[in-house]
Scaffold this motif. Structure first.
Motif, PDB file in Angstrom:
ATOM      1  N   ILE A 171      -3.876   5.199   2.753  1.00  0.00           N
ATOM      2  CA  ILE A 171      -3.595   4.366   3.307  1.00  0.00           C
ATOM      3  C   ILE A 171      -4.590   3.389   4.349  1.00  0.00           C
ATOM      4  O   ILE A 171      -5.193   2.301   4.189  1.00  0.00           O
ATOM      5  N   GLU A 172      -5.483   4.418   4.764  1.00  0.00           N
ATOM      6  CA  GLU A 172      -6.673   3.427   5.895  1.00  0.00           C
ATOM      7  C   GLU A 172      -7.582   3.017   4.560  1.00  0.00           C
ATOM      8  O   GLU A 172      -8.455   2.138   4.773  1.00  0.00           O
ATOM      9  N   THR A 183       0.787  -1.163  -0.124  1.00  0.00           N
ATOM     10  CA  THR A 183       0.032   0.000  -0.635  1.00  0.00           C
ATOM     11  C   THR A 183       1.355   1.277  -0.264  1.00  0.00           C
ATOM     12  O   THR A 183       0.843   2.367  -0.801  1.00  0.00           O
ATOM     13  N   VAL A 184       1.847   1.207   0.718  1.00  0.00           N
ATOM     14  CA  VAL A 184       2.511   2.550   0.956  1.00  0.00           C
ATOM     15  C   VAL A 184       3.739   2.247  -0.463  1.00  0.00           C
ATOM     16  O   VAL A 184       4.242   3.937  -0.523  1.00  0.00           O
ATOM     17  N   ASN A 221      -3.737  12.906   1.142  1.00  0.00           N
ATOM     18  CA  ASN A 221      -4.131  12.661   2.442  1.00  0.00           C
ATOM     19  C   ASN A 221      -3.532  11.013   2.862  1.00  0.00           C
ATOM     20  O   ASN A 221      -4.208  10.080   3.212  1.00  0.00           O
ATOM     21  N   ARG A 222      -2.123  11.026   3.114  1.00  0.00           N
ATOM     22  CA  ARG A 222      -1.348   9.575   3.384  1.00  0.00           C
ATOM     23  C   ARG A 222      -2.235   9.218   4.044  1.00  0.00           C
ATOM     24  O   ARG A 222      -2.495   8.176   3.654  1.00  0.00           O
ATOM     25  N   ASN A 223      -2.350   9.252   5.619  1.00  0.00           N
ATOM     26  CA  ASN A 223      -2.630   8.635   6.449  1.00  0.00           C
ATOM     27  C   ASN A 223      -3.894   8.187   5.667  1.00  0.00           C
ATOM     28  O   ASN A 223      -4.725   6.506   6.218  1.00  0.00           O
ATOM     29  N   ASN A 224      -5.192   8.961   5.161  1.00  0.00           N
ATOM     30  CA  ASN A 224      -6.739   8.744   5.002  1.00  0.00           C
ATOM     31  C   ASN A 224      -6.683   7.662   4.082  1.00  0.00           C
ATOM     32  O   ASN A 224      -7.356   6.566   4.267  1.00  0.00           O
TER      33      ASN A 224
END
Length: 90
Positions: free
Chosen positions: A61-62, A16-17, A56-59
């Motif tokens: 990935i989630e 994913t990353v 928005n990297r964290n969102n």
């Protein structure tokens, strides 16, 4: 003026990353051609849902993880590659 962009990618499986990093590098290149190409979103999962910006990297990935879990539940384990891996085709 009309433009056509043609891309060719070697098939690969990315975490994913790694997928997000690769995507953001392409978006940065496209953004240099025209600012409208620099911002991309994942569409809502359903009515009332929100678009998720690739910035928005964290969102992202989630969301990618939750999409993979949903595919696993709907189509069997491995359909969403368990969450952390995505397949890219040319």
């Amino acid at each position: 003026m009309n433009s056509t962009l043609v891309f060719s990618f070697r098939p690969s499986t990315l975490s994913t990353v790694a997928f997000l990093d690769e995507t953001n590098s392409w978006l940065a290149l496209l953004g240099r051609a025209h600012p409208d190409f620099s911002e991309w979103w994942i569409p809502p999962q359903g009515p009332g849902g929100d678009f998720v910006s690739f910035r928005n990297r964290n969102n992202i990935i989630e969301r990618m993880g939750s999409d993979a879990k949903r595919l696993d539940a709907e189509y069997g384990v491995g359909a969403g590659e368990g969450g952390p891996r995505l397949q890219a085709w040319s």
